[in-house]
Motif scaffolding. Sequence first.
Motif, mmCIF file in Angstrom:
data_model
loop_
_atom_site.group_PDB
_atom_site.id
_atom_site.type_symbol
_atom_site.label_atom_id
_atom_site.label_comp_id
_atom_site.label_asym_id
_atom_site.label_seq_id
_atom_site.Cartn_x
_atom_site.Cartn_y
_atom_site.Cartn_z
ATOM 1 N N LEU A 106 -11.844 -5.449 2.907
ATOM 2 C CA LEU A 106 -13.143 -4.786 2.999
ATOM 3 C C LEU A 106 -13.350 -3.797 1.849
ATOM 4 C CD1 LEU A 106 -13.319 -4.310 6.861
ATOM 5 C CD2 LEU A 106 -14.588 -5.962 5.472
ATOM 6 N N TYR A 107 -12.290 -3.090 1.457
ATOM 7 C CA TYR A 107 -12.390 -2.223 0.275
ATOM 8 C C TYR A 107 -12.712 -3.060 -0.962
ATOM 9 C CZ TYR A 107 -10.782 2.386 1.943
ATOM 10 O OH TYR A 107 -10.676 3.600 2.548
ATOM 11 N N ALA A 108 -12.031 -4.184 -1.109
ATOM 12 C CA ALA A 108 -12.265 -5.059 -2.268
ATOM 13 C C ALA A 108 -13.691 -5.607 -2.260
ATOM 14 C CB ALA A 108 -11.249 -6.201 -2.284
ATOM 15 N N VAL A 116 0.860 -1.178 0.000
ATOM 16 C CA VAL A 116 0.000 0.000 0.000
ATOM 17 C C VAL A 116 0.901 1.235 0.000
ATOM 18 C CG1 VAL A 116 -1.705 1.277 1.363
ATOM 19 C CG2 VAL A 116 -1.842 -1.206 1.213
ATOM 20 N N SER A 117 0.542 2.240 -0.758
ATOM 21 C CA SER A 117 1.367 3.450 -0.816
ATOM 22 C C SER A 117 1.340 4.192 0.520
ATOM 23 C CB SER A 117 0.870 4.383 -1.921
ATOM 24 O OG SER A 117 -0.375 4.955 -1.567
ATOM 25 N N THR A 118 2.372 4.979 0.744
ATOM 26 C CA THR A 118 2.401 5.795 1.968
ATOM 27 C C THR A 118 1.251 6.796 1.958
ATOM 28 O OG1 THR A 118 4.000 7.324 0.980
ATOM 29 C CG2 THR A 118 4.886 5.528 2.329
ATOM 30 N N TYR A 122 4.321 2.451 13.461
ATOM 31 C CA TYR A 122 3.207 1.513 13.537
ATOM 32 C C TYR A 122 3.621 0.244 14.248
ATOM 33 C CZ TYR A 122 1.429 4.551 9.865
ATOM 34 O OH TYR A 122 1.016 5.638 9.156
ATOM 35 N N SER A 123 2.649 -0.376 14.889
ATOM 36 C CA SER A 123 2.897 -1.665 15.535
ATOM 37 C C SER A 123 2.873 -2.764 14.484
ATOM 38 C CB SER A 123 1.832 -1.943 16.596
ATOM 39 O OG SER A 123 0.589 -2.183 15.960
ATOM 40 N N GLU A 124 3.313 -3.934 14.861
ATOM 41 C CA GLU A 124 3.290 -5.095 13.961
ATOM 42 C C GLU A 124 1.854 -5.430 13.562
ATOM 43 O OE1 GLU A 124 4.913 -7.903 11.576
ATOM 44 O OE2 GLU A 124 6.033 -6.435 12.737
ATOM 45 N N ALA A 125 0.899 -5.179 14.444
ATOM 46 C CA ALA A 125 -0.507 -5.474 14.164
ATOM 47 C C ALA A 125 -1.049 -4.646 12.999
ATOM 48 C CB ALA A 125 -1.347 -5.223 15.411
ATOM 49 N N ALA A 126 -0.398 -3.551 12.664
ATOM 50 C CA ALA A 126 -0.858 -2.705 11.559
ATOM 51 C C ALA A 126 -0.838 -3.458 10.230
ATOM 52 C CB ALA A 126 -0.014 -1.441 11.465
ATOM 53 N N VAL A 127 0.087 -4.391 10.075
ATOM 54 C CA VAL A 127 0.165 -5.171 8.829
ATOM 55 C C VAL A 127 -1.132 -5.955 8.635
ATOM 56 C CG1 VAL A 127 1.380 -7.031 7.618
ATOM 57 C CG2 VAL A 127 2.681 -5.310 8.898
ATOM 58 N N ASP A 128 -1.581 -6.655 9.671
ATOM 59 C CA ASP A 128 -2.832 -7.417 9.574
ATOM 60 C C ASP A 128 -4.031 -6.488 9.406
ATOM 61 O OD1 ASP A 128 -1.613 -9.908 9.749
ATOM 62 O OD2 ASP A 128 -1.728 -9.924 11.933
ATOM 63 N N ARG A 129 -4.001 -5.367 10.076
ATOM 64 C CA ARG A 129 -5.107 -4.410 9.966
ATOM 65 C C ARG A 129 -5.224 -3.903 8.527
ATOM 66 N NH1 ARG A 129 -8.010 -1.645 13.968
ATOM 67 N NH2 ARG A 129 -9.138 0.127 13.138
ATOM 68 N N ILE A 130 -4.099 -3.613 7.893
ATOM 69 C CA ILE A 130 -4.123 -3.154 6.504
ATOM 70 C C ILE A 130 -4.707 -4.243 5.607
ATOM 71 C CG2 ILE A 130 -2.688 -2.490 4.516
ATOM 72 C CD1 ILE A 130 -3.029 -0.307 6.637
ATOM 73 N N ARG A 131 -4.353 -5.480 5.848
ATOM 74 C CA ARG A 131 -4.888 -6.577 5.032
ATOM 75 C C ARG A 131 -6.410 -6.671 5.157
ATOM 76 N NH1 ARG A 131 0.184 -9.985 6.676
ATOM 77 N NH2 ARG A 131 1.544 -9.415 4.958
#
Length: 135
Positions: free
Chosen positions: A52-54, A12-14, A38-47
């Motif tokens: 949900l966008y998709a 994902v772009s900045t 960001y925390s490590e959990a941010a990776v899963d949150r982005i996914r």
Amino acid sequence: MRIGELARRTGVSTRALRYYEEQNLLVSERSDSGQRHYSEAAVDRIRVILELYAAGLSSKTIAELTPCVIDGKATPELLDRLAVERDRLYQHIADLARTVERLDSVIAGASANMRTGALCRQGADAAPTLRTQTA
């Protein structure tokens, strides 16, 4: 991790990550110099956000749903909201199908006009399609 690392790991772009923060979809800590971390959990949150966008959800809807989705536990409220969104998408699909049918009618009328020179006709329940005069 810093914003560039999160962008690299998630694809994902900045700019999109900053947008997610503006929309309250993502939270970062700020260093003394103002850099996002960001925390490590941010990776899963982005996914989850991307999924949900998709699925056709708006950022507003995603913001409302992410507290329910991120912890991995479904609730009756979550399921009800997702069903409402699914129904909204089905209605949109039906609306688009009707629009395509009307466009097909316009195309048919224009094609007939080109072949015969006759005025384009309007369907029984449609608005006038294409009206042209031949000289």
